[in-house]
Design a protein around this motif. Structure first.
Motif, PDB file in Angstrom:
ATOM      1  N   MET A   1       0.854  -1.114  -0.487  1.00 42.74           N
ATOM      2  CA  MET A   1      -0.095   0.191   0.471  1.00 42.74           C
ATOM      3  C   MET A   1       1.191   1.263   0.040  1.00 42.74           C
ATOM      4  O   MET A   1       1.818   0.922   0.532  1.00 42.74           O
ATOM      5  CB  MET A   1      -0.472   0.045   1.311  1.00 42.74           C
ATOM      6  CG  MET A   1      -2.156   1.026   1.357  1.00 42.74           C
ATOM      7  SD  MET A   1      -2.909   0.756   2.277  1.00 42.74           S
ATOM      8  CE  MET A   1      -1.884   0.450   4.289  1.00 42.74           C
ATOM      9  N   VAL A   2       0.493   1.922  -0.612  1.00 42.19           N
ATOM     10  CA  VAL A   2       1.202   3.232  -0.961  1.00 42.19           C
ATOM     11  C   VAL A   2       1.138   4.854  -0.177  1.00 42.19           C
ATOM     12  O   VAL A   2      -0.353   4.912   0.120  1.00 42.19           O
ATOM     13  CB  VAL A   2       1.040   3.591  -2.645  1.00 42.19           C
ATOM     14  CG1 VAL A   2       2.063   5.013  -2.945  1.00 42.19           C
ATOM     15  CG2 VAL A   2       1.624   2.800  -3.219  1.00 42.19           C
ATOM     16  N   PHE A   5      -2.969   6.599  -0.770  1.00 39.20           N
ATOM     17  CA  PHE A   5      -3.633   5.893  -1.095  1.00 39.20           C
ATOM     18  C   PHE A   5      -4.417   4.707  -0.512  1.00 39.20           C
ATOM     19  O   PHE A   5      -4.011   3.601  -0.234  1.00 39.20           O
ATOM     20  CB  PHE A   5      -2.723   4.990  -2.622  1.00 39.20           C
ATOM     21  CG  PHE A   5      -2.241   6.358  -3.530  1.00 39.20           C
ATOM     22  CD1 PHE A   5      -3.164   6.211  -4.437  1.00 39.20           C
ATOM     23  CD2 PHE A   5      -1.221   6.603  -3.150  1.00 39.20           C
ATOM     24  CE1 PHE A   5      -2.934   6.607  -5.707  1.00 39.20           C
ATOM     25  CE2 PHE A   5      -0.921   7.386  -4.834  1.00 39.20           C
ATOM     26  CZ  PHE A   5      -1.923   7.907  -5.759  1.00 39.20           C
ATOM     27  N   PRO A   6      -5.103   5.338   0.040  1.00 38.16           N
ATOM     28  CA  PRO A   6      -5.817   4.164   1.962  1.00 38.16           C
ATOM     29  C   PRO A   6      -6.682   3.058   0.569  1.00 38.16           C
ATOM     30  O   PRO A   6      -7.250   3.271  -0.074  1.00 38.16           O
ATOM     31  CB  PRO A   6      -7.397   5.365   1.612  1.00 38.16           C
ATOM     32  CG  PRO A   6      -7.312   6.731   0.778  1.00 38.16           C
ATOM     33  CD  PRO A   6      -6.277   6.729   0.095  1.00 38.16           C
ATOM     34  N   GLU A   7      -6.658   2.470   1.483  1.00 37.45           N
ATOM     35  CA  GLU A   7      -6.960   1.020   1.435  1.00 37.45           C
ATOM     36  C   GLU A   7      -8.107   0.783   2.338  1.00 37.45           C
ATOM     37  O   GLU A   7      -7.321   0.573   3.932  1.00 37.45           O
ATOM     38  CB  GLU A   7      -5.424  -0.682   1.172  1.00 37.45           C
ATOM     39  CG  GLU A   7      -6.179  -1.419   0.358  1.00 37.45           C
ATOM     40  CD  GLU A   7      -4.730  -2.037  -0.220  1.00 37.45           C
ATOM     41  OE1 GLU A   7      -5.007  -2.290  -1.287  1.00 37.45           O
ATOM     42  OE2 GLU A   7      -4.011  -3.151   0.350  1.00 37.45           O
ATOM     43  N   PRO A 112       1.614  13.863   1.123  1.00 40.43           N
ATOM     44  CA  PRO A 112       0.440  12.820   2.264  1.00 40.43           C
ATOM     45  C   PRO A 112       0.581  13.688   3.484  1.00 40.43           C
ATOM     46  O   PRO A 112       1.651  14.172   3.911  1.00 40.43           O
ATOM     47  CB  PRO A 112       0.911  11.933   2.311  1.00 40.43           C
ATOM     48  CG  PRO A 112       1.872  11.241   1.155  1.00 40.43           C
ATOM     49  CD  PRO A 112       2.461  12.831   0.997  1.00 40.43           C
ATOM     50  N   ARG A 118      -4.270  11.241  -1.499  1.00 33.56           N
ATOM     51  CA  ARG A 118      -3.499  11.123  -3.060  1.00 33.56           C
ATOM     52  C   ARG A 118      -5.166  10.635  -3.993  1.00 33.56           C
ATOM     53  O   ARG A 118      -4.576  10.642  -4.876  1.00 33.56           O
ATOM     54  CB  ARG A 118      -2.511  10.317  -3.328  1.00 33.56           C
ATOM     55  CG  ARG A 118      -1.110  11.504  -2.418  1.00 33.56           C
ATOM     56  CD  ARG A 118       0.139  10.912  -2.441  1.00 33.56           C
ATOM     57  NE  ARG A 118       1.700  11.703  -2.321  1.00 33.56           N
ATOM     58  CZ  ARG A 118       2.136  11.381  -2.526  1.00 33.56           C
ATOM     59  NH1 ARG A 118       3.340   9.953  -2.743  1.00 33.56           N
ATOM     60  NH2 ARG A 118       3.250  12.256  -2.157  1.00 33.56           N
TER      61      ARG A 118
ATOM     62  N   GLU B  36     -11.695  -3.561  -2.805  1.00 33.30           N
ATOM     63  CA  GLU B  36     -11.101  -2.035  -3.127  1.00 33.30           C
ATOM     64  C   GLU B  36      -9.903  -2.060  -2.975  1.00 33.30           C
ATOM     65  O   GLU B  36      -9.402  -2.003  -2.148  1.00 33.30           O
ATOM     66  CB  GLU B  36     -11.671  -0.991  -3.309  1.00 33.30           C
ATOM     67  CG  GLU B  36     -13.392  -0.899  -4.915  1.00 33.30           C
ATOM     68  CD  GLU B  36     -13.619   0.318  -4.607  1.00 33.30           C
ATOM     69  OE1 GLU B  36     -14.638   0.748  -6.077  1.00 33.30           O
ATOM     70  OE2 GLU B  36     -12.626   1.261  -3.867  1.00 33.30           O
ATOM     71  N   PRO B  38      -6.075   0.543  -4.434  1.00 33.84           N
ATOM     72  CA  PRO B  38      -5.593   1.804  -4.805  1.00 33.84           C
ATOM     73  C   PRO B  38      -5.525   1.381  -6.516  1.00 33.84           C
ATOM     74  O   PRO B  38      -5.399   0.324  -6.536  1.00 33.84           O
ATOM     75  CB  PRO B  38      -5.213   2.340  -4.346  1.00 33.84           C
ATOM     76  CG  PRO B  38      -4.665   1.767  -2.783  1.00 33.84           C
ATOM     77  CD  PRO B  38      -5.383   0.182  -3.500  1.00 33.84           C
ATOM     78  N   GLU B  41      -0.298   1.178  -7.778  1.00 40.95           N
ATOM     79  CA  GLU B  41       0.918   0.336  -7.007  1.00 40.95           C
ATOM     80  C   GLU B  41       2.219   0.529  -7.731  1.00 40.95           C
ATOM     81  O   GLU B  41       2.243   1.511  -8.104  1.00 40.95           O
ATOM     82  CB  GLU B  41       0.342  -1.474  -7.428  1.00 40.95           C
ATOM     83  CG  GLU B  41      -0.974  -2.059  -7.415  1.00 40.95           C
ATOM     84  CD  GLU B  41      -1.230  -2.364  -5.882  1.00 40.95           C
ATOM     85  OE1 GLU B  41       0.043  -2.177  -5.446  1.00 40.95           O
ATOM     86  OE2 GLU B  41      -2.030  -2.344  -5.806  1.00 40.95           O
ATOM     87  N   LEU B  73       5.208   4.879  -9.064  1.00 45.32           N
ATOM     88  CA  LEU B  73       4.088   4.548  -9.096  1.00 45.32           C
ATOM     89  C   LEU B  73       3.344   3.690 -10.340  1.00 45.32           C
ATOM     90  O   LEU B  73       4.057   4.823 -11.208  1.00 45.32           O
ATOM     91  CB  LEU B  73       2.999   5.298  -8.616  1.00 45.32           C
ATOM     92  CG  LEU B  73       3.196   5.040  -6.967  1.00 45.32           C
ATOM     93  CD1 LEU B  73       2.563   6.704  -6.954  1.00 45.32           C
ATOM     94  CD2 LEU B  73       3.416   3.789  -6.353  1.00 45.32           C
ATOM     95  N   ARG B  85      -1.237  -8.806  -3.295  1.00 45.19           N
ATOM     96  CA  ARG B  85      -0.136  -7.891  -2.850  1.00 45.19           C
ATOM     97  C   ARG B  85      -1.148  -7.509  -1.821  1.00 45.19           C
ATOM     98  O   ARG B  85      -0.427  -7.539  -0.677  1.00 45.19           O
ATOM     99  CB  ARG B  85       0.190  -6.251  -3.694  1.00 45.19           C
ATOM    100  CG  ARG B  85       0.919  -5.610  -3.052  1.00 45.19           C
ATOM    101  CD  ARG B  85       0.141  -4.162  -2.363  1.00 45.19           C
ATOM    102  NE  ARG B  85      -0.444  -3.882  -2.825  1.00 45.19           N
ATOM    103  CZ  ARG B  85      -1.778  -3.069  -2.507  1.00 45.19           C
ATOM    104  NH1 ARG B  85      -1.842  -3.547  -1.311  1.00 45.19           N
ATOM    105  NH2 ARG B  85      -2.477  -2.819  -3.292  1.00 45.19           N
ATOM    106  N   TYR B  86      -2.222  -7.540  -1.740  1.00 46.40           N
ATOM    107  CA  TYR B  86      -3.103  -6.995  -0.424  1.00 46.40           C
ATOM    108  C   TYR B  86      -3.156  -8.200   0.569  1.00 46.40           C
ATOM    109  O   TYR B  86      -3.297  -8.335   1.559  1.00 46.40           O
ATOM    110  CB  TYR B  86      -5.118  -6.430  -1.298  1.00 46.40           C
ATOM    111  CG  TYR B  86      -5.791  -6.529  -0.158  1.00 46.40           C
ATOM    112  CD1 TYR B  86      -5.629  -5.522   0.061  1.00 46.40           C
ATOM    113  CD2 TYR B  86      -6.016  -7.957   0.778  1.00 46.40           C
ATOM    114  CE1 TYR B  86      -6.955  -5.247   1.158  1.00 46.40           C
ATOM    115  CE2 TYR B  86      -7.775  -7.128   1.475  1.00 46.40           C
ATOM    116  CZ  TYR B  86      -7.608  -6.204   2.041  1.00 46.40           C
ATOM    117  OH  TYR B  86      -9.147  -5.466   2.890  1.00 46.40           O
ATOM    118  N   GLU B  89       0.024  -8.491   2.384  1.00 46.63           N
ATOM    119  CA  GLU B  89       0.156  -7.011   2.623  1.00 46.63           C
ATOM    120  C   GLU B  89      -1.169  -7.458   4.228  1.00 46.63           C
ATOM    121  O   GLU B  89      -0.751  -6.785   5.364  1.00 46.63           O
ATOM    122  CB  GLU B  89      -0.436  -5.902   2.457  1.00 46.63           C
ATOM    123  CG  GLU B  89      -0.458  -4.112   3.088  1.00 46.63           C
ATOM    124  CD  GLU B  89       0.535  -3.777   2.039  1.00 46.63           C
ATOM    125  OE1 GLU B  89       0.419  -3.700   0.637  1.00 46.63           O
ATOM    126  OE2 GLU B  89      -0.465  -2.670   2.493  1.00 46.63           O
TER     127      GLU B  89
END
Lengths: 442, 442
Positions: A1-2, A5-7, A112, A118, B36, B38, B41, B73, B85-86, B89
């Motif tokens: 996660m960047v 960029f919310p997840e 940020p 973003r 969802e 972002p 990546e 990115l 990736r999710y 993580e």
């Protein structure tokens, strides 16, 4: 996660979907058509406003060759600029006044920091017309968004603040202010700096005398949830044609939207909105206890959303910052989903051989709109119950052995009783994941 | 609008939303959680697969300064890489097996051409586990997507084609093929080139003798909507452990999904899928009359969706190309929405003074879930009816004058009768815009 960029985790995503579903439902009930525009627009479209060019993300193919057909593209940073482009491009296929809602991600290449993202989701409604847009649409926009906010009943109390640019411009002209725009810009700082500092700026930068500065500050203090603000403004003894028109308009908006339950709608004569293109009604929105976020839902009337030489398209709109609103509530733990999966029922699996029967039971539930999943492996029932518990699934279904009836257990209360998958229904509140709002001391 | 970035008119967007709503509903009934990720990546995440780097859109801030925290990115080009990736993580916050659906835009910097888009919507479902994922989840994925496709009952007939990589690998090993991968690659070309050309490639590039090539081509011809394919394969007289396992698995998928009405599920022994990471079940989907689009919904079983040194995460998933499917049907005129606005009712406006009364009527309808809008201006009723007509709004509501009852007119039939806004309801089919499917000669 960047960074920026919310997840979301699945339980949080249910909350976000509940918000988006309620917004969509309110907007559609009022006849707003759904619209989406591409994430990318030509840079010259994006930069027409010229203000925030440094925030735009430009696209480049990693191995761009001689094909330049997608060079000069950037990600949209709001939904207004793409909508203006859409209206001009598709005007021949649209009926005016055109009502649209648009719920999409937007991107800004910001540093940020707390409350800045973003990538974030906005929900916009706008009404746009060709050449003229009657004023009653300002009232309509206020009502629709007030109703939409009221439907988000799990949020902290929201206040939709309304003002009118004609009102304040007329007032400043009425007192003989030499630079109306300068007065507006300094008054707009009341959120951030002290009254005395603003007074100094008004007499300094904005060239007002002490009496003028004082009456401007008194105007900015007026707020009311009914039309009593009209008399308070009149009591200041300033007269101007624009002021009178602005007072009428603002009174009409407050009158039209004040009765909506579940949200406060108030006239707040301090609100100015920085952007130059607003010409009449302006909106901001505060969330109680979260004033530090600033306005989470803003907009207003603009005389020229778009213009193509032949026609001008006036509009009125308002934009809700969904991510900006929800992320702090997720992070503080004030909002969560009641479970991490849509399933209301876990159908237990007595043995691997019984999978087809358990599948049939789950399917019978799904046919009646009850989300269900079957246990992954035929572990001991105690383990299958804990499997449901970890997911937050409220009910475990036990297929009856050898002709015995099935049973269903509410694993929260421990209550268990006979049930038939073709008729049993969970309580409405268990059917879908619920939004859980918890008051957290901050 | 930029080439390769499709944009819909409101009526078309209703159709797309109907598709997305039905997909979501089916996926959630089966316990798939919404997710969802972002749009952006890190490039090193996106390029891990290494194959399609030239298609990635890289982000760059228009005025990037010394802050490099968002350099490197790119926009995601599918939903599988971000999901992998999710999972890595957030593994600590997830319960396995983890079912998720993900409906999002993806971007590829392709040269625009027929059927290729630079921005398009995909709808993915995947089930992922830690270390081991029982085979029955392959059957589950097939059933869920088959049901989801069946729910899109306004589309041309769809066929979900299933095969199994173990089956074909085992078969090629059983006949003693020296290069199993090469055989698979050449057989995969049967879609594009003639059988004789493939035969030549099998004996040339893939090093088979005439008999081996022949039996491979006979295998590729087998297809059935029931498990009769098993006997047909056995009749070819080839034996291998992997082949036997693959036959069992494929038979289980067909058996599990064949009964779903509204979609054809068939074993098709020609399907191989180009991507190397599929290891068992593989899926493709054809739309009748639109075979030239290729597969519009593809996926399969992969033994390692993700891996972090400690754990490996096997998965099975399938991805529906929503834009790829819908755009040709929009362009050919085969799919449209029944109207361009959500409103089922236009409340007429006898005079500007009567606006509050017409607003109240509209609000009474909305309170019972009936989308309504009020006429913009108090034109003659004939003009207000034509205003509704142009928008496709089926009903016009006439407020009763001076104590007379209100009346509602179906402007399609011309039928008009007395009605009360607190009780009247339109037919279910008029409540929301409908998807209109028209057979078009192409």
């Amino acid at each position: 996660m960047v960074s920026g960029f919310p997840e979301l985790l699945p339980g949080q995503r249910f909350v976000e979907l509940a918000v988006l579903d309620r917004l969509r439902s309110t907007f559609e009930l009022h006849g707003f058509a759904p619209l989406e525009t591409p994430a990318a627009e030509p840079l010259d479209t994006l930069l027409r406003k010229g203000e925030i060019d440094k925030e735009v993300y430009v696209l480049r193919r990693l191995q761009a060759g001689d094909d330049a057909s997608d060079s000069g593209l950037g990600l949209h940073y709001d939904l207004t600029v793409p909508f203006a482009r859409y209206v001009l491009e598709h005007a021949g296929h649209l009926e005016f006044p055109f009502r649209r809602y648009q719920i999409q991600k937007v991107w800004r290449g910001e540093r940020p920091q707390q409350g800045r993202y973003r990538e974030f989701t906005q929900a916009d409604i706008d009404i746009v017309a060709r050449d003229t847009l009657p004023f009653h649409h300002d009232v309509e926009i206020a009502r629709v968004m007030a109703e939409a906010l009221a439907a988000l009943d799990f949020l902290p109390p929201l206040t939709l603040q309304v003002n009118n640019r004609r009102l304040i411009e007329g007032f400043y002209l009425g007192i003989g202010a030499p630079h109306v725009g300068a007065v507006m810009r300094e008054i707009d700082k009341l959120d951030k700096v002290s009254v005395d500092q603003v007074r100094a700026l008004l007499t300094g930068v904005a060239d007002l005398d002490e009496g003028q500065a004082d009456v401007c500050l008194r105007l900015a203090e007026i707020r009311s949830t009914d039309t009593s603000f009209v008399d308070e403004v009149r009591a200041l003894g300033v007269e101007h044609e624009l002021l009178a028109q602005g007072l009428d308009e603002l009174a009409a908006v407050i009158e039209g939207a004040a009765a909506i339950e579940g949200v406060t709608v108030e006239a707040d004569l301090r609100i100015a909105r920085g952007l130059d293109y607003y010409t009449g009604t302006v909106f901001e929105t505060r969330m109680s206890g979260w004033e530090s976020l600033g306005s989470i839902c803003s907009g207003g009337r603009y005389d020229a959303l778009a213009s193509d030489g032949r026609s001008t398209y006036p509009g009125v709109g308002i934009s809700l910052g969904v991510t900006r609103l929800l992320m702090p509530l997720f992070q503080s733990g004030e909002l969560t989903g009641s479970r991490a999966v849509p399933s209301a029922v876990l159908v237990a699996l007595p043995s691997e051989d019984a999978r087809a029967a358990s599948d049939d039971t789950a399917q019978a539930l799904r046919r009646r709109g009850i989300a269900a999943e079957v246990a992954a492996t035929p572990q001991k029932f105690g383990k299958q119950i804990r499997y449901a518990e970890r997911r937050g699934i409220p009910f475990v279904w036990f297929p009856g052995a050898a002709g015995a009836p099935d049973e269903v257990k509410d694993i929260r209360s421990g209550e268990q009783h006979e049930a038939d998958a073709t008729t049993w229904t969970p309580p409405e509140s268990d059917l879908r994941p619920q939004v859980i709002a918890t008051k957290v001391d901050r």
